[in-house]
Design a protein around this motif. Structure first.
Motif, PDB file in Angstrom:
ATOM      1  N   GLN A  23      25.943  62.201  49.311  1.00  0.00           N
ATOM      2  CA  GLN A  23      26.333  63.231  49.210  1.00  0.00           C
ATOM      3  C   GLN A  23      26.023  63.894  49.131  1.00  0.00           C
ATOM      4  N   LEU A  24      24.694  64.140  48.292  1.00  0.00           N
ATOM      5  CA  LEU A  24      23.839  64.832  48.357  1.00  0.00           C
ATOM      6  C   LEU A  24      23.367  65.508  49.193  1.00  0.00           C
ATOM      7  N   VAL A  25      22.764  64.754  50.569  1.00  0.00           N
ATOM      8  CA  VAL A  25      22.149  65.174  51.478  1.00  0.00           C
ATOM      9  C   VAL A  25      23.311  65.781  52.171  1.00  0.00           C
ATOM     10  N   LEU A  29      23.059  69.597  53.975  1.00  0.00           N
ATOM     11  CA  LEU A  29      23.308  69.826  55.678  1.00  0.00           C
ATOM     12  C   LEU A  29      23.717  70.653  55.554  1.00  0.00           C
ATOM     13  N   ASP A  30      25.000  71.010  54.710  1.00  0.00           N
ATOM     14  CA  ASP A  30      26.062  71.441  55.350  1.00  0.00           C
ATOM     15  C   ASP A  30      25.193  73.324  54.947  1.00  0.00           C
ATOM     16  N   ARG A  88      17.364  58.354  66.039  1.00  0.00           N
ATOM     17  CA  ARG A  88      18.264  59.624  66.834  1.00  0.00           C
ATOM     18  C   ARG A  88      19.586  58.687  66.847  1.00  0.00           C
ATOM     19  N   ASP A  89      19.650  57.646  68.237  1.00  0.00           N
ATOM     20  CA  ASP A  89      20.583  57.234  69.144  1.00  0.00           C
ATOM     21  C   ASP A  89      20.945  55.742  68.401  1.00  0.00           C
ATOM     22  N   SER A 114      20.006  60.941  58.129  1.00  0.00           N
ATOM     23  CA  SER A 114      20.890  62.166  58.428  1.00  0.00           C
ATOM     24  C   SER A 114      20.683  63.096  59.018  1.00  0.00           C
ATOM     25  N   LEU A 115      19.181  63.674  58.457  1.00  0.00           N
ATOM     26  CA  LEU A 115      18.792  64.962  59.632  1.00  0.00           C
ATOM     27  C   LEU A 115      18.636  65.264  60.640  1.00  0.00           C
TER      28      LEU A 115
END
Ligand code: HEM
Length: 408
Positions: A124-126, A130-131, A273-274, A374-375
Motif C-alpha cells: 500500500q505504501l509503495v 508510485l501514484d 519487469r517481465d 512494483s517500480l
C-alpha cells in the motif's frame, strides 16, 4: 595494476565513495589481509570474511580493542571526558551473554511470519508513492521513494508517534557516520550533537509510549524493561535507537543502489519487469552486487592467523562485505556483472553472519522486493534526469538524490 607496492587501500581517495570496487579488487589480488596505518586490519576476501563473521571467539565490543589513532583523534576533538558508553549497549555492540538476552527480546517481532504479515501494508505504501510519481511524471528515487518507505514501516512497527521526520532524517543520517572512519573535527562534533538530539527524542517517545501502550514493538520492549532484570533503561534506549536507525538507513541504500544497478543494466531491468517470479532472486543479486552496508567489524581477543599473516590480539578487524560479494573465487568470473537469476546470489555477505546476522534481513528483503518489482512494472519509462548524487559515505554507501522521469 600489477605492482603490489602500488596497491593501497585508501577510502579517502577521491571517487572511492562513488565506486570502491576497483580498489577492493586490487586489494583482494595483492593484499587481502591488510594492516592499515591507523592500526586497523581489513579483510577483503570472501572466505576470510565469512570465517571472521562466524567465529564466536571474536568480540564486537570496542573496549576489547586497543585505542587506534582514530580514537586518539576523537579524544582530542571531543575531550577525554566524552561519553564513551554511548551506543555500547546496543546488541550490535555486545558479546554474549548480553547479546543473547537483548537479541531474544527483540527477535519475536522479526519472525518470518510477522514480517510476511506486513506485506499488504508495504504494498500500500509503495502504491501510494508510485501514484504520486505517476501524477507528477517524475520522482526523486531517494527522497520520494527509497527513504520514506522503510522509515514509515519501522516507525509503524515500533509504534512511534508522528514525529518531525525531516529533523529525524537529518539526525540519524549524521549519527550513522559513527560507522565510518571520520577525520573531520566538524563532522565529529555534529555526530555528538545529533546523538544528543536523538537520545532526547527517543526518551520523549518512551515517555509517550508508557502512557499510550499498544500492540507494537516499543510497548513489548517497555513491558520487558519493567522487569528491570531483563532490560535496563539505558539498554532500552539504545535498542530503540539501533532498530530505528538500522530500520531505514540501510534499506534506503538497497532500494536506491539496487534501482541504479538495474538502470545501468537495462537487459536485467526488462527481465525483471517481465517476470515477477524473479523479484526475490533479483533482490539477492542486488544485495550482492552493491552491498548497502559495505563493511562490519570484529575485535580479536587472541592472535589470529589468516593466511600467511597473524592479526594480533586486541585489534579492530574490518570485514569487507561488499568486497567479498565480488570475490571471483567464490562467485566466479561474472562476479562483477548483474545477473538477477544468479543461482548462488543468496550466498552474499551483505547481512553479515554468525550471531550478529542482521535481525531485519527478512524485513529489508520484503520492502525491496515490493518496492523494486512494483517500480519497474508500473513505469515503462524510467529515465534519469541527471546523474545520481552519492552520499559520500564509505560504509552506508548510497545515493542522496536521484531525479527520475517516469511514465507508464
Ligand atoms: C538492506 C538492508 C539492511 C542491511 C544491508 C543490513 C545489514 C546489517 C549488517 C551488515 C549487520 C551486522 C552483521 C554482522 O556484524 O555480522 C546488521 C545487523 C543488524 N541489523 Fe541490519 N541491515 C539491513 C536492514 C535492517 C533492518 C530493516 C533492521 C530492523 C528493523 C535491521 C536491524 C539490525 C539489527 C538489530 C542488527 C544487530 C543484530 C545483532 O547484533 O545481533 N537491519 N545489519
Amino acid at each position: 595494476m600489477t605492482d603490489a607496492a602500488a596497491v593501497t587501500y585508501n577510502p579517502f581517495e577521491p571517487g572511492f565513495a562513488e565506486d570502491p570496487y576497483p580498489q577492493y579488487a586490487a586489494m583482494r589480488g595483492h593484499d587481502p589481509v591488510h594492516e592499515n596505518p591507523l592500526g586497523i586490519w581489513v579483510l577483503f576476501r570472501y572466505d576470510d570474511v565469512l570465517r571472521f563473521l562466524r567465529d564466536p571467539s571474536l568480540s564486537v565490543e570496542d573496549a576489547n580493542a586497543a585505542p587506534t589513532m582514530l580514537d586518539q583523534f576523537v579524544d582530542e576533538v571531543l575531550g577525554e571526558d566524552r561519553d564513551r558508553e554511548m551506543g555500547t549497549r546496543a546488541m550490535l555492540n555486545r558479546d554474549p551473554p548480553d547479546h543473547t538476552r537483548l537479541r531474544k527480546l527483540v527477535s519475536k517481532a522479526f519472525t518470518p511470519r510477522r514480517i510476511e504479515g506486513l506485506r499488504p501494508r508495504v504494498q500500500q505504501l509503495v502504491d501510494e508513492a508510485l501514484d504520486r510519481a505517476a501524477g507528477g511524471g517524475r520522482m526523486d528515487l531517494i527522497g520520494d521513494y527509497a527513504f520514506p518507505l522503510p522509515f514509515a514501516v519501522i516507525s509503524e512497527m515500533m509504534g512511534m508517534p508522528p514525529t518531525d521526520s525531516d529533523k529525524l532524517r537529518d539526525w540519524s543520517g549524521t549519527l550513522v557516520r559513527t560507522l565510518e572512519p571520520v577525520v573531520d573535527p566538524d563532522v565529529l562534533r555534529a555526530i555528538a550533537e545529533a546523538g544528543e538530539h536523538m537520545r532526547a527524542l527517543v526518551l520523549d517517545v518512551i515517555t509517550w509510549k508508557r502512557a499510550n501502550p499498544a500492540d507494537d514493538l516499543l510497548s513489548a520492549l517497555l513491558a520487558a524493561e519493567e522487569h528491570g532484570d531483563v532490560l535496563s533503561d539505558e539498554e532500552l534506549l539504545e535498542q530503540v535507537m539501533l532498530l530505528y536507525i538500522a530500520g531505514h538507513e540501510t534499506t534506503v541504500n538497497l532500494i536506491g543502489n539496487g534501482t541504479l544497478a538495474l538502470l545501468h543494466h537495462r537487459d536485467q531491468l526488462a527481465r525483471l519487469r517481465d517476470d515477477p517470479s524473479l523479484d526475490a532472486s533479483a533482490v539477492e543479486e542486488l544485495l550482492r552486487y552493491d552491498a548497502p552496508v559495505q563493511m562490519t567489524r570484529r575485535v580479536t581477543l587472541t592472535d589470529v592467523e589468516v593466511g600467511a599473516k597473524t592479526i594480533p590480539k586486541g585489534v579492530f578487524v574490518v570485514c569487507g562485505l561488499a568486497s567479498s560479494n565480488r570475490d571471483e573465487t567464490h562467485f566466479g568470473p561474472t562476479a562483477d556483472q548483474v545477473d538477477i537469476g544468479r543461482p548462488n546470489a543468496k550466498e552474499h555477505l551483505s547481512f553479515g553472519g554468525g550471531a550478529h546476522y542482521c535481525l531485519g534481513a527478512a524485513l529489508a528483503r520484503l520492502e525491496a522486493q515490493v518496492a523494486i518489482g512494483s517500480l519497474v512494472r508500473r513505469f515503462r519509462t524510467i529515465e534519469p534526469v541527471s546523474g545520481p548524487t552519492w552520499n559520500g559515505r564509505i560504509n552506508l554507501r548510497g545515493l542522496d538524490e536521484f531525479e527520475l522521469v517516469v511514465a507508464p
